[in-house]
Design a protein around this motif. Structure first.
Motif, PDB file in Angstrom:
ATOM      1  N   SER A 162       0.856  -1.191   0.000  1.00  0.00           N
ATOM      2  CA  SER A 162       0.000   0.000   0.000  1.00  0.00           C
ATOM      3  C   SER A 162       0.887   1.234   0.000  1.00  0.00           C
ATOM      4  O   SER A 162       1.723   1.410   0.889  1.00  0.00           O
ATOM      5  CB  SER A 162      -0.925   0.016   1.220  1.00  0.00           C
ATOM      6  OG  SER A 162      -1.816   1.117   1.158  1.00  0.00           O
ATOM      7  N   TRP A 163       0.687   2.089  -1.017  1.00  0.00           N
ATOM      8  CA  TRP A 163       1.502   3.293  -1.190  1.00  0.00           C
ATOM      9  C   TRP A 163       0.792   4.440  -0.498  1.00  0.00           C
ATOM     10  O   TRP A 163      -0.266   4.891  -0.942  1.00  0.00           O
ATOM     11  CB  TRP A 163       1.683   3.569  -2.681  1.00  0.00           C
ATOM     12  CG  TRP A 163       2.855   4.438  -3.030  1.00  0.00           C
ATOM     13  CD1 TRP A 163       4.148   4.043  -3.203  1.00  0.00           C
ATOM     14  CD2 TRP A 163       2.825   5.849  -3.261  1.00  0.00           C
ATOM     15  NE1 TRP A 163       4.930   5.123  -3.525  1.00  0.00           N
ATOM     16  CE2 TRP A 163       4.157   6.243  -3.564  1.00  0.00           C
ATOM     17  CE3 TRP A 163       1.825   6.813  -3.240  1.00  0.00           C
ATOM     18  CZ2 TRP A 163       4.493   7.557  -3.856  1.00  0.00           C
ATOM     19  CZ3 TRP A 163       2.155   8.131  -3.509  1.00  0.00           C
ATOM     20  CH2 TRP A 163       3.477   8.492  -3.817  1.00  0.00           C
ATOM     21  N   ALA A 164       1.361   4.925   0.617  1.00  0.00           N
ATOM     22  CA  ALA A 164       0.674   5.914   1.440  1.00  0.00           C
ATOM     23  C   ALA A 164       1.616   7.024   1.860  1.00  0.00           C
ATOM     24  O   ALA A 164       2.708   6.760   2.369  1.00  0.00           O
ATOM     25  CB  ALA A 164       0.082   5.240   2.682  1.00  0.00           C
ATOM     26  N   VAL A 165       1.180   8.267   1.635  1.00  0.00           N
ATOM     27  CA  VAL A 165       1.917   9.457   2.083  1.00  0.00           C
ATOM     28  C   VAL A 165       0.896  10.358   2.789  1.00  0.00           C
ATOM     29  O   VAL A 165       0.111  11.048   2.129  1.00  0.00           O
ATOM     30  CB  VAL A 165       2.585  10.197   0.913  1.00  0.00           C
ATOM     31  CG1 VAL A 165       3.395  11.377   1.445  1.00  0.00           C
ATOM     32  CG2 VAL A 165       3.469   9.257   0.111  1.00  0.00           C
ATOM     33  N   PRO A 166       0.864  10.368   4.122  1.00  0.00           N
ATOM     34  CA  PRO A 166      -0.189  11.093   4.840  1.00  0.00           C
ATOM     35  C   PRO A 166      -0.271  12.579   4.506  1.00  0.00           C
ATOM     36  O   PRO A 166      -1.374  13.124   4.363  1.00  0.00           O
ATOM     37  CB  PRO A 166       0.193  10.872   6.317  1.00  0.00           C
ATOM     38  CG  PRO A 166       0.982   9.606   6.315  1.00  0.00           C
ATOM     39  CD  PRO A 166       1.731   9.595   5.027  1.00  0.00           C
ATOM     40  N   SER A 167       0.866  13.274   4.393  1.00  0.00           N
ATOM     41  CA  SER A 167       0.829  14.720   4.147  1.00  0.00           C
ATOM     42  C   SER A 167       0.178  15.061   2.819  1.00  0.00           C
ATOM     43  O   SER A 167      -0.368  16.152   2.651  1.00  0.00           O
ATOM     44  CB  SER A 167       2.251  15.293   4.171  1.00  0.00           C
ATOM     45  OG  SER A 167       2.826  15.161   5.436  1.00  0.00           O
ATOM     46  N   LEU A 168       0.238  14.148   1.863  1.00  0.00           N
ATOM     47  CA  LEU A 168      -0.337  14.391   0.548  1.00  0.00           C
ATOM     48  C   LEU A 168      -1.747  13.824   0.422  1.00  0.00           C
ATOM     49  O   LEU A 168      -2.376  13.943  -0.635  1.00  0.00           O
ATOM     50  CB  LEU A 168       0.564  13.779  -0.533  1.00  0.00           C
ATOM     51  CG  LEU A 168       1.973  14.372  -0.630  1.00  0.00           C
ATOM     52  CD1 LEU A 168       2.831  13.581  -1.618  1.00  0.00           C
ATOM     53  CD2 LEU A 168       1.927  15.837  -1.041  1.00  0.00           C
ATOM     54  N   GLY A 169      -2.237  13.195   1.475  1.00  0.00           N
ATOM     55  CA  GLY A 169      -3.596  12.681   1.452  1.00  0.00           C
ATOM     56  C   GLY A 169      -3.801  11.564   0.458  1.00  0.00           C
ATOM     57  O   GLY A 169      -4.859  11.459  -0.157  1.00  0.00           O
ATOM     58  N   ILE A 170      -2.798  10.691   0.318  1.00  0.00           N
ATOM     59  CA  ILE A 170      -2.906   9.602  -0.655  1.00  0.00           C
ATOM     60  C   ILE A 170      -2.575   8.281   0.022  1.00  0.00           C
ATOM     61  O   ILE A 170      -1.619   8.177   0.789  1.00  0.00           O
ATOM     62  CB  ILE A 170      -1.977   9.852  -1.869  1.00  0.00           C
ATOM     63  CG1 ILE A 170      -2.122   8.739  -2.906  1.00  0.00           C
ATOM     64  CG2 ILE A 170      -0.531  10.010  -1.435  1.00  0.00           C
ATOM     65  CD1 ILE A 170      -1.393   9.025  -4.204  1.00  0.00           C
ATOM     66  N   LYS A 171      -3.410   7.292  -0.227  1.00  0.00           N
ATOM     67  CA  LYS A 171      -3.191   5.926   0.253  1.00  0.00           C
ATOM     68  C   LYS A 171      -3.881   4.992  -0.721  1.00  0.00           C
ATOM     69  O   LYS A 171      -5.103   5.012  -0.837  1.00  0.00           O
ATOM     70  CB  LYS A 171      -3.735   5.733   1.658  1.00  0.00           C
ATOM     71  CG  LYS A 171      -3.522   4.323   2.226  1.00  0.00           C
ATOM     72  CD  LYS A 171      -4.091   4.209   3.629  1.00  0.00           C
ATOM     73  CE  LYS A 171      -3.821   2.840   4.229  1.00  0.00           C
ATOM     74  NZ  LYS A 171      -4.551   1.764   3.510  1.00  0.00           N
ATOM     75  N   MET A 172      -3.111   4.227  -1.434  1.00  0.00           N
ATOM     76  CA  MET A 172      -3.661   3.363  -2.465  1.00  0.00           C
ATOM     77  C   MET A 172      -3.011   1.986  -2.382  1.00  0.00           C
ATOM     78  O   MET A 172      -1.789   1.870  -2.280  1.00  0.00           O
ATOM     79  CB  MET A 172      -3.424   3.977  -3.846  1.00  0.00           C
ATOM     80  CG  MET A 172      -3.990   3.173  -4.997  1.00  0.00           C
ATOM     81  SD  MET A 172      -5.792   2.993  -4.949  1.00  0.00           S
ATOM     82  CE  MET A 172      -6.301   4.691  -5.244  1.00  0.00           C
ATOM     83  N   ASP A 173      -3.837   0.940  -2.430  1.00  0.00           N
ATOM     84  CA  ASP A 173      -3.319  -0.424  -2.385  1.00  0.00           C
ATOM     85  C   ASP A 173      -2.572  -0.755  -3.665  1.00  0.00           C
ATOM     86  O   ASP A 173      -2.969  -0.352  -4.765  1.00  0.00           O
ATOM     87  CB  ASP A 173      -4.454  -1.425  -2.188  1.00  0.00           C
ATOM     88  CG  ASP A 173      -5.009  -1.392  -0.774  1.00  0.00           C
ATOM     89  OD1 ASP A 173      -4.324  -0.853   0.111  1.00  0.00           O
ATOM     90  OD2 ASP A 173      -6.121  -1.906  -0.563  1.00  0.00           O
ATOM     91  N   ALA A 174      -1.476  -1.483  -3.509  1.00  0.00           N
ATOM     92  CA  ALA A 174      -0.706  -1.992  -4.646  1.00  0.00           C
ATOM     93  C   ALA A 174      -1.003  -3.484  -4.766  1.00  0.00           C
ATOM     94  O   ALA A 174      -0.587  -4.277  -3.913  1.00  0.00           O
ATOM     95  CB  ALA A 174       0.787  -1.744  -4.428  1.00  0.00           C
TER      96      ALA A 174
END
Length: 230
Positions: A162-174
């Motif tokens: 799961s590719w997640a960067v909290p500050s950018l508001g993105i979390k997507m399963d790989a």
């Protein structure tokens, strides 16, 4: 970047994260009001014998506790759905980056460039330079231009990541064998850290994500240098 004793979220670095923070505050206020009202009713029932026949048998009270929750759900659902659709909107992206999860590192492919691809491994603790963050620094950062829509294509080579960067508001399963798509727009320059958010094996906590947002001219210089080295 989060810091010790911090309360709340990291500072927003994208329009989507700003919307998520506003929605969080909106929903939290509704929860606070409901909790306060329920606490008041409980205290009133204990201290003033509020449980009389009017309260127990009132048709008006039954209408209120049926209609009011429906209104509250609407007040939460509408902004939630709005943000959900905003997160899926990718109009005329300036750049496409494909992130591929491996056990246990990330690789990045800039599909608009012919040979611009690299692997990103965590820097071991003993190799960290002063000021770098343990378990969060990578030897190669994913560099993107500021205020430019970026289409992220996210997949995996072996297991679920799961590719997640909290500050950018993105979390997507790989997901192996599947391309998931997400939008990324960095609203300010900076270095933003994330980690794999799916338990993917023994070294799950050792595959950090580092996104560096830079002005467009710096991005062009970086991409030219990377193409020369490839």
């Amino acid at each position: 970047m989060a810091h010790p004793t911090q309360l709340g979220f990291q500072d927003a670095a994208s329009p989507i994260m700003e919307e998520l923070l506003h929605f969080h505050d909106h929903a939290l206020m509704i929860v606070f009001l409901i909790s306060t009202f329920v606490l008041y009713i409980i205290i009133a029932m204990v201290t003033t014998k509020l449980t009389n026949s009017y309260i127990l048998d009132s048709q008006e009270i039954e209408i209120i506790w049926t209609v009011l929750p429906a209104i509250i759900l609407i007040l939460i659902a509408l902004p939630s759905l709005r943000i959900l659709y905003l997160m899926d909107e990718i109009n005329n992206p300036h750049l496409t980056v494909k992130a591929v999860g491996h056990q246990w590192y990330w690789s990045y492919e800039y599909t608009d460039y012919k040979d611009l691809a690299f692997d990103s491994y965590m820097i071991p603790t003993q190799d960290l330079a002063p000021g770098q963050f343990r378990l969060l620094e990578a030897d190669h950062r994913m560099v993107v231009p500021v205020e430019s829509p970026v289409r992220m294509l996210i997949t995996a080579d072996d297991v679920l990541h799961s590719w997640a960067v909290p500050s950018l508001g993105i979390k997507m399963d790989a997901v192996p064998g599947r391309l998931n798509q997400a939008a990324l727009v960095a609203s300010r320059p900076g270095v933003f850290y994330g980690q794999c958010s799916e338990i993917c094996g023994a070294n799950h906590s050792f595959m950090p994500i580092v996104v560096e947002a830079v002005p467009l001219q710096h991005f062009e210089s970086w991409s030219s240098l990377m193409l020369e080295d490839s």
